[in-house]
Design a protein around this motif. Structure first.
Motif, PDB file in Angstrom:
ATOM      1  N   ASP A 165      -2.089  24.166   1.215  1.00  0.00           N
ATOM      2  CA  ASP A 165      -2.923  22.301   0.689  1.00  0.00           C
ATOM      3  C   ASP A 165      -1.908  21.243  -0.369  1.00  0.00           C
ATOM      4  O   ASP A 165      -0.787  21.779  -0.482  1.00  0.00           O
ATOM      5  CB  ASP A 165      -4.445  22.215   0.181  1.00  0.00           C
ATOM      6  N   TYR A 215      -8.639  19.143   8.596  1.00  0.00           N
ATOM      7  CA  TYR A 215      -8.061  19.624   8.058  1.00  0.00           C
ATOM      8  C   TYR A 215      -6.551  18.414   8.737  1.00  0.00           C
ATOM      9  O   TYR A 215      -5.423  18.705   7.800  1.00  0.00           O
ATOM     10  CB  TYR A 215      -7.727  20.366   7.236  1.00  0.00           C
ATOM     11  N   GLU A 233      -5.609  15.821   8.872  1.00  0.00           N
ATOM     12  CA  GLU A 233      -4.672  14.871   8.435  1.00  0.00           C
ATOM     13  C   GLU A 233      -4.232  14.767   7.250  1.00  0.00           C
ATOM     14  O   GLU A 233      -3.710  13.873   6.927  1.00  0.00           O
ATOM     15  CB  GLU A 233      -5.662  13.554   8.505  1.00  0.00           C
ATOM     16  N   GLU A 234      -4.075  16.291   6.303  1.00  0.00           N
ATOM     17  CA  GLU A 234      -3.956  16.810   5.288  1.00  0.00           C
ATOM     18  C   GLU A 234      -2.626  16.566   5.811  1.00  0.00           C
ATOM     19  O   GLU A 234      -1.724  16.534   5.253  1.00  0.00           O
ATOM     20  CB  GLU A 234      -4.249  17.957   4.739  1.00  0.00           C
ATOM     21  N   TYR A 235      -1.776  16.714   6.454  1.00  0.00           N
ATOM     22  CA  TYR A 235      -0.113  17.012   7.063  1.00  0.00           C
ATOM     23  C   TYR A 235       0.440  15.878   8.319  1.00  0.00           C
ATOM     24  O   TYR A 235      -0.295  15.444   8.982  1.00  0.00           O
ATOM     25  CB  TYR A 235      -0.459  18.613   8.435  1.00  0.00           C
ATOM     26  N   HIS A 274      -5.809  27.188   4.818  1.00  0.00           N
ATOM     27  CA  HIS A 274      -5.318  26.479   4.420  1.00  0.00           C
ATOM     28  C   HIS A 274      -5.672  26.362   2.982  1.00  0.00           C
ATOM     29  O   HIS A 274      -5.066  24.575   2.586  1.00  0.00           O
ATOM     30  CB  HIS A 274      -7.068  25.450   4.561  1.00  0.00           C
ATOM     31  N   THR A 282       2.798  18.139   3.302  1.00  0.00           N
ATOM     32  CA  THR A 282       1.455  17.745   3.355  1.00  0.00           C
ATOM     33  C   THR A 282       1.619  15.892   3.230  1.00  0.00           C
ATOM     34  O   THR A 282       2.469  16.163   2.011  1.00  0.00           O
ATOM     35  CB  THR A 282       0.610  18.215   2.303  1.00  0.00           C
TER      36      THR A 282
END
Length: 428
Positions: free
Chosen positions: A332, A126, A128-130, A328, A349
């Motif tokens: 998100d 996860y 790379e989502e932030y 998460h 994000t």
């Protein structure tokens, strides 16, 4: 509710009351493996949010339980007063909830005690989502890992008085943006006004040393280092401002409220703030409001300071897959955008700050500030060391005050502050 820029910046510290060092470090005594079926009962704890956002959180929980049949999320909300002590007591007693709302300084002792799950091991997919700076904000110097999902962010732009800059012969369309420019323009402004107008109303904080480009801690994370050459240089310049009355004479005892009042009465040319301040200027000082400029935070690194909240997973939870999945889910992009539109915060994000909500102005004060702040957050970092407690902030402020008063040199002041802060660090 712990949403405001000031509140996020002044969260209490757990270290002095958390007797858990024997538990080990890193991601805890349990496995960091969060794979497996997402099911079971978990408890989610927030920090003074239920009064204003009950429907929002109940809706998120319902959607999560629908997405993952067989899950059951119990939501508990604790008051802001005594929140750190409550987490400490629960951690010591083994009753800490599965998923917990934390700030970086609250997660630090939990991570060192092995109670905060290392997401670099358990949930690296996860990452790379932030935003990179947001993800890194819950990393602890001297300890490998990341110990909370970044949740909402906050920051504030710098307000400045165009008229005061113009009266001093400065370009009101090109306000100072680096510390060197602030020091140079500040002396000009004070000289032109014969000491009646200061540029700033606050003494430097630990964030200023970070934005100036100084080193805040040693690479091992075992001691503070803001008494380096850059730190001494920064404080020396602030002493020059203070002597020239380019730093407000009452800055030694200033509060955010008193600094705001100085700006409101046009005796200070620049002051950080928020959309709420802008609305206040419009109502109480229409003359000032007409001359308000909005720019980025002063920084010599090119990066603003961010304040960040996170959601931590208890490393000892018996329902690790469900706890990680829920943490998460809560953080998100979809959930963060929904929350950001309910309160004046910003999502952590990646890509969310490119949404028109954060990039397009509609002529209102709210969007003027929102767009300016969102732009700076894309590359912002959390300059406040996660190990820097409120006691340490007081030590630094006291030593800086003595330096500005000429009772000791800037070098002596910072050496003394580092010594005091390191002593407190060793006691934690």
């Amino acid at each position: 509710m712990r949403i405001s820029r000031r509140a996020v910046a002044t969260a209490a510290v757990l270290a002095t009351v958390l007797p858990l060092s024997a538990c080990g470090g890193g991601s805890g005594t349990g496995s960091s493996d969060a794979s497996g079926k997402v099911e079971g009962k978990i408890t989610f704890q927030t920090w003074n949010l239920q009064a204003n956002f009950k429907d929002y959180f109940n809706g998120v929980i319902a959607d999560f339980e629908k997405k993952y049949p067989g899950t059951d999320v119990k939501w508990v909300d604790r008051p802001g007063e005594g929140y750190a002590d409550k987490i400490s007591a629960d951690a010591a007693g083994g009753t800490l909830p599965d998923v917990v709302n934390v700030s970086p300084d609250l997660v630090a002792p939990l991570a060192k005690a092995g109670i905060a799950l290392d997401l670099d091991k358990a949930a690296s997919k996860y990452r790379e989502e932030y935003l990179p700076g947001a993800w890194q904000s819950h990393q602890i110097p001297g300890t490998e890992g990341t110990f909370a999902f970044p949740w909402y962010l906050n920051t504030g732009p710098m307000f400045y008085n165009k008229r005061l800059l113009k009266d001093a012969g400065l370009d009101p369309q090109d306000p100072p943006s680096t510390y060197d420019e602030v020091f140079s323009d500040g002396l000009k402004l004070a000289g032109k006004s014969k000491g009646k107008v200061a540029t700033l109303a606050n003494v430097p904080t630990i964030e200023d040393f970070g934005r100036y480009g100084g080193q805040l801690m040693d690479k091992e994370g075992t001691g503070f280092a803001f008494n380096d050459a850059k730190g001494v240089e920064l404080l020396t310049h602030f002493k020059e401002l203070y002597d020239a009355k380019a730093l407000d004479p009452q800055a030694l005892t200033a509060t955010p409220e008193s600094s705001g009042h100085k700006f409101l009465t046009e005796s200070v040319a620049m002051n950080p703030g928020s959309a709420l301040d802008l609305a206040n200027f419009k109502k109480q000082a229409p003359g000032l409001y007409k001359n308000i400029g909005i720019t980025d935070q002063v920084s010599s690194t090119g990066k603003a300071n961010m304040y960040v909240m996170g959601i931590m997973v208890n490393a000892q939870t018996k329902q690790k897959p469900a706890a990680v999945a829920f943490a998460h889910y809560m953080t998100d992009a979809t959930r963060q955008m929904e929350f950001a539109k309910k309160v004046a915060i910003f999502p952590s994000t990646a890509g969310s700050l490119d949404d028109p909500y954060f990039t397009k102005e509609d002529g209102t004060d709210e969007t003027r500030v929102r767009v300016a702040a969102a732009k700076s957050l894309k590359t912002a970092v959390n300059y406040t060391p996660v190990l820097f407690s409120d006691q340490m902030k007081t030590e630094l402020r006291n030593q800086i005050a003595r330096a500005l008063q000429g009772k000791q040199s800037p070098k002596e002041a910072l050496d003394n502050a580092v010594k005091a802060c390191n002593r407190l660090l060793q006691q934690s």
